[in-house]
Design a protein around this motif. Sequence first.
Motif, PDB file in Angstrom:
ATOM      1  N   ASN A  16     -20.305 -32.811  48.521  1.00  0.00           N
ATOM      2  CA  ASN A  16     -21.360 -32.286  47.654  1.00  0.00           C
ATOM      3  C   ASN A  16     -21.279 -32.782  46.216  1.00  0.00           C
ATOM      4  N   TRP A  17     -20.268 -33.556  45.868  1.00  0.00           N
ATOM      5  CA  TRP A  17     -20.071 -34.005  44.494  1.00  0.00           C
ATOM      6  C   TRP A  17     -19.803 -35.510  44.482  1.00  0.00           C
ATOM      7  N   ALA A  18     -20.346 -36.188  43.483  1.00  0.00           N
ATOM      8  CA  ALA A  18     -20.220 -37.643  43.424  1.00  0.00           C
ATOM      9  C   ALA A  18     -18.809 -38.090  43.070  1.00  0.00           C
ATOM     10  N   THR A  19     -18.118 -37.285  42.277  1.00  0.00           N
ATOM     11  CA  THR A  19     -16.788 -37.667  41.810  1.00  0.00           C
ATOM     12  C   THR A  19     -15.854 -36.462  41.874  1.00  0.00           C
ATOM     13  N   SER A  20     -14.565 -36.741  41.898  1.00  0.00           N
ATOM     14  CA  SER A  20     -13.593 -35.650  41.859  1.00  0.00           C
ATOM     15  C   SER A  20     -13.683 -34.891  40.541  1.00  0.00           C
ATOM     16  N   ALA A  21     -13.981 -35.585  39.448  1.00  0.00           N
ATOM     17  CA  ALA A  21     -14.108 -34.918  38.149  1.00  0.00           C
ATOM     18  C   ALA A  21     -15.232 -33.884  38.183  1.00  0.00           C
ATOM     19  N   ALA A  22     -16.371 -34.237  38.795  1.00  0.00           N
ATOM     20  CA  ALA A  22     -17.486 -33.293  38.890  1.00  0.00           C
ATOM     21  C   ALA A  22     -17.138 -32.115  39.787  1.00  0.00           C
ATOM     22  N   TYR A  23     -16.452 -32.394  40.878  1.00  0.00           N
ATOM     23  CA  TYR A  23     -16.058 -31.333  41.805  1.00  0.00           C
ATOM     24  C   TYR A  23     -15.144 -30.322  41.129  1.00  0.00           C
ATOM     25  N   PHE A  24     -14.092 -30.800  40.505  1.00  0.00           N
ATOM     26  CA  PHE A  24     -13.141 -29.874  39.898  1.00  0.00           C
ATOM     27  C   PHE A  24     -13.710 -29.204  38.648  1.00  0.00           C
ATOM     28  N   ALA A  25     -14.608 -29.884  37.947  1.00  0.00           N
ATOM     29  CA  ALA A  25     -15.228 -29.253  36.786  1.00  0.00           C
ATOM     30  C   ALA A  25     -16.043 -28.039  37.208  1.00  0.00           C
ATOM     31  N   GLN A  26     -16.782 -28.145  38.310  1.00  0.00           N
ATOM     32  CA  GLN A  26     -17.547 -26.981  38.753  1.00  0.00           C
ATOM     33  C   GLN A  26     -16.609 -25.894  39.274  1.00  0.00           C
ATOM     34  N   ALA A  27     -15.547 -26.279  39.969  1.00  0.00           N
ATOM     35  CA  ALA A  27     -14.588 -25.280  40.441  1.00  0.00           C
ATOM     36  C   ALA A  27     -13.984 -24.518  39.262  1.00  0.00           C
ATOM     37  N   ARG A  28     -13.607 -25.234  38.208  1.00  0.00           N
ATOM     38  CA  ARG A  28     -13.037 -24.566  37.025  1.00  0.00           C
ATOM     39  C   ARG A  28     -14.051 -23.647  36.363  1.00  0.00           C
ATOM     40  N   ALA A  29     -15.295 -24.102  36.267  1.00  0.00           N
ATOM     41  CA  ALA A  29     -16.328 -23.292  35.614  1.00  0.00           C
ATOM     42  C   ALA A  29     -16.602 -22.014  36.407  1.00  0.00           C
ATOM     43  N   LEU A  30     -16.699 -22.131  37.716  1.00  0.00           N
ATOM     44  CA  LEU A  30     -16.943 -20.945  38.534  1.00  0.00           C
ATOM     45  C   LEU A  30     -15.749 -19.998  38.492  1.00  0.00           C
ATOM     46  N   ALA A  31     -14.546 -20.555  38.556  1.00  0.00           N
ATOM     47  CA  ALA A  31     -13.353 -19.707  38.476  1.00  0.00           C
ATOM     48  C   ALA A  31     -13.288 -18.981  37.140  1.00  0.00           C
ATOM     49  N   ALA A  32     -13.691 -19.658  36.074  1.00  0.00           N
ATOM     50  CA  ALA A  32     -13.660 -19.039  34.747  1.00  0.00           C
ATOM     51  C   ALA A  32     -14.663 -17.893  34.624  1.00  0.00           C
ATOM     52  N   SER A  33     -15.660 -17.866  35.508  1.00  0.00           N
ATOM     53  CA  SER A  33     -16.675 -16.816  35.436  1.00  0.00           C
ATOM     54  C   SER A  33     -16.247 -15.551  36.178  1.00  0.00           C
ATOM     55  N   ILE A  34     -15.144 -15.606  36.904  1.00  0.00           N
ATOM     56  CA  ILE A  34     -14.674 -14.469  37.696  1.00  0.00           C
ATOM     57  C   ILE A  34     -13.495 -13.803  36.983  1.00  0.00           C
ATOM     58  N   THR A  35     -13.574 -12.498  36.813  1.00  0.00           N
ATOM     59  CA  THR A  35     -12.459 -11.724  36.280  1.00  0.00           C
ATOM     60  C   THR A  35     -11.633 -11.211  37.453  1.00  0.00           C
TER      61      THR A  35
END
Length: 217
Positions: free
Chosen positions: A122-141
């Motif tokens: 679902n992501w063109a690059t590993s950087a894009a994949y992990f960036a979204q994972a970090r952003a979503l994780a940061a939104s969860i308490t």
Amino acid sequence: MLDLVLTFAAAVSAACAVPADLTPAPAQPQEESRIVPVTKLVLAYYWWPQECRRGDASGTPGCASGFGFRVHGLWPDGAGKTYPQFCRAPTPLDLVEVKRNYCMTPSTTLLQHEWAKHGTCNWATSAAYFAQARALAASITLPVIDAPGKDQTAGSIRDAFVAANPALPREGVFVATDRNQWLTEVRICLTTAGRPERCEGGDNGAPDSVPVRVWPR
């Protein structure tokens, strides 16, 4: 005394130091490729103390760090019980990418595996994949679920996540246990845009009444 909740970013910064001798994991054998349309996402958190009890995980550097929840992976999912995997040959992660994401997922082998199995679908690059994972994780308490003397059920763990994250639908918190009812992970069901939603088909793991054993940090 532990706070009752911690943002994922606060939990990461408070408890993680990247090992100085960290090196990327080698490329792993590709498994069967399965390409299906992506209709939703899942953000999966390992309960890391339980993950570290597995014999093949005991040597993971992060297992000596007292972690609680850590991201297992961000998974593209399909309709029903189908999901895509290993959609194309992955590029190996470089040291910069591994260091950037180690405190989110403290296993170089798991980072490489998640990019290969899920990120390539679902992501063109590993950087894009992990960036979204970090952003979503940061939104969860993240709630603290291993307070001494507190018994847990699958329902109480769901309640703790919803209390810490009012935007989460209770039916969107999947609680997974092993056959001995030890907590293994919690998954957050998401739309393709990353918004919390009910898990498809009402399947959110262990029923509320099931007692859940939580291995302490």
